[in-house]
Write an enzyme that holds these catalytic residues in place. Sequence first.
Site, PDB file in Angstrom:
ATOM      1  N   HIS A  61       0.825  -1.208   0.000  1.00  0.00           N
ATOM      2  CA  HIS A  61       0.000   0.000   0.000  1.00  0.00           C
ATOM      3  C   HIS A  61       0.862   1.262   0.000  1.00  0.00           C
ATOM      4  O   HIS A  61       0.492   2.270  -0.611  1.00  0.00           O
ATOM      5  CB  HIS A  61      -0.942   0.003   1.206  1.00  0.00           C
ATOM      6  CG  HIS A  61      -2.204  -0.770   0.980  1.00  0.00           C
ATOM      7  ND1 HIS A  61      -3.457  -0.211   1.089  1.00  0.00           N
ATOM      8  CD2 HIS A  61      -2.416  -2.062   0.632  1.00  0.00           C
ATOM      9  CE1 HIS A  61      -4.385  -1.125   0.833  1.00  0.00           C
ATOM     10  NE2 HIS A  61      -3.767  -2.261   0.556  1.00  0.00           N
ATOM     11  N   SER A 239      -3.632 -23.562   3.960  1.00  0.00           N
ATOM     12  CA  SER A 239      -2.449 -23.187   4.758  1.00  0.00           C
ATOM     13  C   SER A 239      -2.378 -21.665   4.884  1.00  0.00           C
ATOM     14  O   SER A 239      -1.492 -21.036   4.307  1.00  0.00           O
ATOM     15  CB  SER A 239      -1.173 -23.732   4.105  1.00  0.00           C
ATOM     16  OG  SER A 239      -1.106 -23.361   2.734  1.00  0.00           O
TER      17      SER A 239
END
Length: 316
Positions: A61, A239
């Site tokens: 970001h 996972s």
Amino acid sequence: MLKVVLLMMIMMLASQSEAQLNRDFYKESCPSLFLVVRRVVKRAVAREPRMGASLLRLFFHDCFVNGCDGSLLLDDTPSFLGEKTSGPSNNSVRGFEVIDKIKFKVEKMCPGIVSCADILAITARDSVLLLGGPGWSVKLGRRDSTTANFAAANSGVIPPPITTLSNLINRFKAQGLSTRDMVALSGAHTIGRAQCVTFRNRIYNASNIDTSFAISKRRNCPATSGSGDNKKANLDVRSPDRFDHGFYKQLLSKKGLLTSDQVLFNNGPTDSLVIAYSHNLNAFYRDFARAMIKMGDISPLTGSNGQIRQNCRRPN
């Protein structure tokens, strides 16, 4: 002709900035930097594995809004709005307290030397490593911005979770990243979670989704907008706390949680890359590491530009 000249100038400036970044930037001025960062990140990820995904997301970001300059970390001030409350980041990015802790320790050891932007780059790499993923040489030497850009953060530079493949390709291309880079970096969704509001439309309305998968996600994500918006689901079902290639395997089975994930495997030009990464973990690791290095080169502040913040949340 003018456009060509301008493009060449931009490319020259970018290459000059990248050339000033190198792994040994703090070798003399702060030799224990990597060790200090690793210790704090290791403790945070051990306490909450999901934090690894959050720290990696912070770097993404930050880099996609005006470059890797630490601007995402700035709180609001009387003179500007920070990027934390922008559409793509509000209720989405987290882990700021981990960065604060690292910065505090680094400042005690090497005051005024290490930038917040570089701390973000190192924590992203260490988070991936600690969750079983690949490592890479982190180039350093970035400086911190003195302001944030709320408008730029809201301008669409960060692709939304409901988007098209062409938009993904174009958004990454605008940052100097290839389609291969984009598909590899999307593999970061092998860890972390997403909020119901980001995948509600897909699990109730999409046609390219495994039926049993959609039904299972509806149990914790009501169809009504505003109801359970913040409830979370793992991006990788098998996972969620291990950095592997399970994300790509899910896409082959039409079990991508986000629309922006499943478009990578939907009878389009990126199908072959998804298949390749689902079969070859080392190929994914190699391309992911290369793409992370390239992402870290996006418009860094170097030389006398910017500053070294004493506190990552505010300008000096």
